[in-house]
Design an enzyme around this catalytic site. Structure first.
Site, PDB file in Angstrom:
ATOM      1  N   LYS A  16     -18.102  -5.973   7.870  1.00  0.00           N
ATOM      2  CA  LYS A  16     -16.757  -6.503   8.453  1.00  0.00           C
ATOM      3  C   LYS A  16     -16.543  -6.244   9.592  1.00  0.00           C
ATOM      4  O   LYS A  16     -16.464  -5.045   9.895  1.00  0.00           O
ATOM      5  CB  LYS A  16     -15.873  -6.622   7.190  1.00  0.00           C
TER       6      LYS A  16
ATOM      7  N   SER B 246      -3.151  -7.641   2.771  1.00  0.00           N
ATOM      8  CA  SER B 246      -3.640  -7.494   4.295  1.00  0.00           C
ATOM      9  C   SER B 246      -4.003  -8.645   4.713  1.00  0.00           C
ATOM     10  O   SER B 246      -3.893  -8.994   5.861  1.00  0.00           O
ATOM     11  CB  SER B 246      -4.548  -6.203   4.570  1.00  0.00           C
TER      12      SER B 246
ATOM     13  N   HIS C  32       0.817  -1.092  -0.022  1.00  0.00           N
ATOM     14  CA  HIS C  32       0.015  -0.066  -0.043  1.00  0.00           C
ATOM     15  C   HIS C  32       0.815   1.267  -0.079  1.00  0.00           C
ATOM     16  O   HIS C  32       0.743   2.319  -0.731  1.00  0.00           O
ATOM     17  CB  HIS C  32      -0.956  -0.039   1.243  1.00  0.00           C
TER      18      HIS C  32
ATOM     19  N   ARG D 178      -1.643  -6.346  -8.410  1.00  0.00           N
ATOM     20  CA  ARG D 178      -0.380  -6.792  -8.036  1.00  0.00           C
ATOM     21  C   ARG D 178      -0.128  -8.115  -9.165  1.00  0.00           C
ATOM     22  O   ARG D 178       0.973  -8.379  -9.672  1.00  0.00           O
ATOM     23  CB  ARG D 178      -0.494  -7.590  -6.677  1.00  0.00           C
TER      24      ARG D 178
HETATM   25  O1  PNS Z   1      -8.778  -2.870   0.164  1.00  0.00           O
HETATM   26  P1  PNS Z   1      -9.961  -3.344  -0.659  1.00  0.00           P
HETATM   27  O2  PNS Z   1     -11.139  -4.001   0.263  1.00  0.00           O
HETATM   28  O3  PNS Z   1      -9.861  -4.185  -1.981  1.00  0.00           O
HETATM   29  O4  PNS Z   1     -10.828  -2.096  -0.932  1.00  0.00           O
HETATM   30  C1  PNS Z   1     -12.062  -2.116  -1.660  1.00  0.00           C
HETATM   31  C2  PNS Z   1     -13.125  -0.843  -1.736  1.00  0.00           C
HETATM   32  C3  PNS Z   1     -12.884  -0.303  -0.457  1.00  0.00           C
HETATM   33  C4  PNS Z   1     -12.202   0.286  -2.674  1.00  0.00           C
HETATM   34  C5  PNS Z   1     -14.448  -1.204  -2.103  1.00  0.00           C
HETATM   35  O5  PNS Z   1     -15.111  -2.132  -1.492  1.00  0.00           O
HETATM   36  C6  PNS Z   1     -15.254   0.198  -2.280  1.00  0.00           C
HETATM   37  O6  PNS Z   1     -15.087   1.030  -2.716  1.00  0.00           O
HETATM   38  N1  PNS Z   1     -16.179   0.157  -1.228  1.00  0.00           N
HETATM   39  C7  PNS Z   1     -17.191   1.133  -1.077  1.00  0.00           C
HETATM   40  C8  PNS Z   1     -18.619   0.721  -1.494  1.00  0.00           C
HETATM   41  C9  PNS Z   1     -18.625   0.952  -2.911  1.00  0.00           C
HETATM   42  O7  PNS Z   1     -18.596   2.114  -3.614  1.00  0.00           O
HETATM   43  N2  PNS Z   1     -19.003  -0.297  -3.566  1.00  0.00           N
HETATM   44  C10 PNS Z   1     -18.881  -0.228  -5.276  1.00  0.00           C
HETATM   45  C11 PNS Z   1     -17.749  -0.911  -5.626  1.00  0.00           C
HETATM   46  S1  PNS Z   1     -17.960  -1.289  -7.314  1.00  0.00           S
END
Ligand code: PNS
Length: 187
Positions: free
Chosen positions: A43, A130, A19, A92
């Site tokens: 979560k 993570s 990150h 990645r």
């Molecule tokens: O670190 P992560 O868990 O891969 O991040 C995922 C994240 C936070 C980018 C994604 O879950 C997100 O944007 N969540 C907010 C809700 C949302 O907008 N969902 C639609 C995604 S298409």
């Protein structure tokens, strides 16, 4: 030239060296980079939102065009509220691609003016996530080099019994091996 503000959203539970690598790369190409930590009510995270905010703020304090914030709800709406025109995501390996593509296209459907930009972290972090860091740390395994030292310390504090048990078992194994080595030398 127009100033580009980018949003780097994620769970960051915990923040990893991958990150941080991506944040440093992003900070070089965007005028402003906002690290947005998702407050996810579904979560239960290992680290609370204030803890993740504190860790990431400390870790990015040397980057003057980087700010760390928390958000909830739709990412595209949060991006709009901070005037971000770009979303930064890391890829990645090929395995990340499918999920990231789906997410980028859904976000484009929700907000066509928001562009997703993918960057690759250094290859030495290509296997770091993570989730795997949590998995290793939960059984007291070493996470040096995978996460910044402040995070190593936080994990040790959070999972003290696991580390204590791991260290005791490791000590026991090396003592037993030592005895075997001595016996072998005698023979
Ligand atoms: O670190 P992560 O868990 O891969 O991040 C995922 C994240 C936070 C980018 C994604 O879950 C997100 O944007 N969540 C907010 C809700 C949302 O907008 N969902 C639609 C995604 S298409």
């Amino acid at each position: 030239m127009r100033k580009v503000t980018a949003l780097y959203p994620g769970s960051f539970d915990p923040p990893t060296n991958g990150h941080l690598d991506l944040i440093e790369r992003g900070a070089k190409i965007f005028e402003e980079l906002i690290v947005g930590i998702l407050r996810n009510s579904e979560k239960v995270p290992m680290f609370s939102l204030p803890e993740r905010l504190e860790m990431l703020t400390t870790l990015t304090s040397h980057l003057k065009n980087v700010r760390v914030e928390a958000f909830h709800g739709l990412m595209v709406e949060y991006a709009k509220s901070i005037d971000a025109t770009c979303v930064l995501r890391g890829i990645r390996a090929v395995s990340d691609y499918e999920y990231e593509l789906q997410m980028a296209l859904m976000n484009r459907k929700l907000e066509p003016t928001l562009e997703t930009v993918f960057m690759m972290p250094a290859d030495k972090y290509s296997y770091v996530s993570s989730r795997l860091v949590r998995e290793v740390a939960q059984v007291g395994g070493p996470v040096h080099g995978l996460v910044p030292e402040v995070v190593v310390e936080k994990l040790r504090q959070r999972l003290e019994p696991a580390y204590k048990f791991h260290d005791e078992v490791a000590g026991e194994i090396s003592r037993t091996t030592g005895v075997r080595e001595k016996r072998r030398k005698k023979i």
